[in-house]
Motif scaffolding. Structure first.
Motif, short mmCIF file in Angstrom:
data_model
loop_
_atom_site.label_atom_id
_atom_site.label_comp_id
_atom_site.label_asym_id
_atom_site.label_seq_id
_atom_site.Cartn_x
_atom_site.Cartn_y
_atom_site.Cartn_z
N LEU A 1 0.83 -1.20 0.00
CA LEU A 1 0.00 0.00 0.00
C LEU A 1 0.87 1.25 0.00
CD1 LEU A 1 -2.78 1.27 0.10
CD2 LEU A 1 -2.75 1.03 2.61
N TRP A 2 1.94 1.22 0.74
CA TRP A 2 2.89 2.34 0.77
C TRP A 2 3.44 2.62 -0.63
CZ3 TRP A 2 8.57 1.83 0.79
CH2 TRP A 2 9.24 3.01 1.10
N LYS A 3 3.82 1.58 -1.34
CA LYS A 3 4.33 1.74 -2.71
C LYS A 3 3.23 2.21 -3.65
CE LYS A 3 7.94 0.60 -4.07
NZ LYS A 3 9.21 1.37 -4.27
N TYR A 4 2.05 1.68 -3.49
CA TYR A 4 0.92 2.03 -4.36
C TYR A 4 0.62 3.53 -4.28
CZ TYR A 4 -3.98 2.45 -5.81
OH TYR A 4 -5.15 2.85 -6.42
N LEU A 5 0.59 4.07 -3.09
CA LEU A 5 0.31 5.49 -2.93
C LEU A 5 1.33 6.36 -3.65
CD1 LEU A 5 -0.63 5.52 0.86
CD2 LEU A 5 -2.20 5.90 -1.04
N GLN A 6 2.57 5.93 -3.65
CA GLN A 6 3.63 6.67 -4.32
C GLN A 6 3.59 6.46 -5.83
OE1 GLN A 6 7.50 6.53 -1.85
NE2 GLN A 6 6.27 4.83 -1.04
N ASP A 7 3.43 5.22 -6.26
CA ASP A 7 3.42 4.91 -7.69
C ASP A 7 2.26 5.59 -8.41
OD1 ASP A 7 5.65 3.36 -7.27
OD2 ASP A 7 4.57 1.46 -7.27
N GLU A 8 1.11 5.65 -7.72
CA GLU A 8 -0.09 6.26 -8.32
C GLU A 8 -0.17 7.76 -8.05
OE1 GLU A 8 -2.20 4.63 -10.32
OE2 GLU A 8 -0.84 2.89 -10.10
N LYS A 9 0.86 8.30 -7.37
CA LYS A 9 0.93 9.72 -7.05
C LYS A 9 -0.27 10.20 -6.23
CE LYS A 9 3.88 10.94 -10.97
NZ LYS A 9 4.25 9.55 -11.27
N ILE A 10 -0.83 9.30 -5.43
CA ILE A 10 -1.90 9.67 -4.51
C ILE A 10 -1.32 10.43 -3.33
CG2 ILE A 10 -3.67 8.74 -2.95
CD1 ILE A 10 -3.92 6.37 -4.89
N ASP A 11 -0.18 9.98 -2.86
CA ASP A 11 0.56 10.66 -1.81
C ASP A 11 2.04 10.39 -2.07
OD1 ASP A 11 1.63 11.79 0.45
OD2 ASP A 11 0.25 10.83 1.85
N PRO A 12 2.73 11.33 -2.72
CA PRO A 12 4.13 11.07 -3.12
C PRO A 12 5.08 10.79 -1.96
CG PRO A 12 3.23 13.00 -4.23
CD PRO A 12 2.26 12.64 -3.15
N LYS A 13 4.75 11.30 -0.77
CA LYS A 13 5.64 11.11 0.38
C LYS A 13 4.84 10.69 1.61
CE LYS A 13 9.30 14.30 -1.07
NZ LYS A 13 10.11 15.49 -0.69
N PRO A 14 4.33 9.46 1.63
CA PRO A 14 3.62 8.99 2.82
C PRO A 14 4.56 9.00 4.03
CG PRO A 14 3.33 7.47 0.97
CD PRO A 14 4.41 8.42 0.59
N ILE A 15 4.03 9.32 5.17
CA ILE A 15 4.84 9.39 6.37
C ILE A 15 4.95 8.01 7.00
CG2 ILE A 15 5.00 10.40 8.69
CD1 ILE A 15 3.44 12.81 7.51
N VAL A 16 6.14 7.64 7.41
CA VAL A 16 6.39 6.35 8.06
C VAL A 16 6.90 6.61 9.47
CG1 VAL A 16 7.73 4.21 7.99
CG2 VAL A 16 6.90 5.23 5.85
N ILE A 17 6.27 5.99 10.44
CA ILE A 17 6.70 6.08 11.84
C ILE A 17 7.06 4.68 12.31
CG2 ILE A 17 6.02 6.62 14.20
CD1 ILE A 17 4.13 8.71 13.11
N ASP A 18 8.25 4.55 12.87
CA ASP A 18 8.65 3.27 13.44
C ASP A 18 8.13 3.17 14.87
OD1 ASP A 18 10.30 0.77 13.55
OD2 ASP A 18 11.32 1.92 15.11
N GLY A 19 7.54 2.02 15.20
CA GLY A 19 6.95 1.84 16.52
C GLY A 19 7.93 2.03 17.66
N ASP A 20 9.16 1.56 17.48
CA ASP A 20 10.15 1.73 18.54
C ASP A 20 10.51 3.20 18.74
OD1 ASP A 20 10.16 -0.94 19.05
OD2 ASP A 20 12.20 -1.32 18.36
N ASP A 21 10.56 3.97 17.65
CA ASP A 21 10.82 5.41 17.78
C ASP A 21 9.71 6.08 18.59
OD1 ASP A 21 13.13 5.21 16.30
OD2 ASP A 21 12.23 5.93 14.43
N LEU A 22 8.47 5.70 18.29
CA LEU A 22 7.34 6.30 18.99
C LEU A 22 7.38 5.98 20.48
CD1 LEU A 22 4.64 7.80 18.95
CD2 LEU A 22 3.53 5.65 18.33
#
Length: 232
Positions: A114-135
């Motif tokens: 899904l992350w790749k799909y959003l970028q490939d289809e230009k729906i959201d060129p830069k989806p935000i990713v949060i790592d659980g351990d960072d949070l």
């Protein structure tokens, strides 16, 4: 927006998934926050993703996520009396053999796709990713950076909440009492009042064979997303 079966356009418009999409796109509320599961947004369902929204992915190392899922699901199945033979012993329980609900992408590849799909289809060129351990390690820094990135207001009240079951009782889910019936998955969250530091990650030789096998198949997906995570 989940469990959508392929329908004609007119049929789909009458289903609640299309209704949710239209309501989200038409909302005039200043801030709208929506949660969903990536495994519910596979190919036949992505037409119901609302336009005009930023997308965020919360990821977790597969060693952690698959092991945690295994423990929770084994306990859930055991309490319901659904396991027999080797499956009834946690030492020989196998996710791929004994869990009918285990996603084909181990709940990791679905997120990645899904992350790749959003970028490939230009729906959201830069989806935000949060790592659980960072949070969990730096909740204030991570949440404030996230809010700034998506335009949500931040204050320290987001770091604490009441340890109460009431909010879970009022949440809308796809089945009555669903969240309460899955306390093996949500029990810690139900009793919490703040972010807890992450537990020590298990070493490879401490993990069950099925967790190692499944993690190895999707680790590259996690690692690619991890490299693009929100850094604080």
């Amino acid at each position: 927006m989940v469990d959508m079966i392929s329908q004609s356009k007119n049929e789909a418009d009458r289903l609640p998934y299309g209704s949710v999409k239209r309501r989200l796109e038409a909302s005039s509320t200043k801030h709208v926050f929506v949660k969903d599961m990536a495994f519910a947004m596979t190919d036949g369902y992505r037409q119901f993703l609302p336009k005009g929204y930023r997308h965020t992915f919360l990821i977790r190392n597969p060693h952690r996520s698959i092991l945690s899922y295994r423990r929770s699901m084994f306990k859930q199945f055991s309490e319901l009396g659904l396991l027999e033979g080797e499956a009834a012993d946690e030492r020989t329980y196998d996710l791929e053999r004994d869990d009918r609900f285990f996603a084909p992408g181990y709940f990791v590849k679905e997120v990645y796709d899904l992350w790749k799909y959003l970028q490939d289809e230009k729906i959201d060129p830069k989806p935000i990713v949060i790592d659980g351990d960072d949070l969990l390690t730096k909740p204030a820094e991570t949440l404030s950076a996230y809010c700034a990135a998506v335009g949500l207001p931040y204050n320290d009240s987001l770091l604490q909440w009441d340890a109460s079951l009431e909010s879970f009782k009022t949440m809308k889910a796809c089945g009555d009492n669903l969240l309460m019936d899955l306390a093996n998955f949500y029990g810690t969250a139900m009793k919490s009042s703040c972010f807890f530091p992450p537990s020590k990650s298990p070493s490879r030789d401490q993990m069950p064979a099925d967790v190692i096998r499944c993690s190895d198949k999707v680790m590259t997906c996690f690692e690619e997303m991890y490299e693009s995570r929100l850094k604080v």
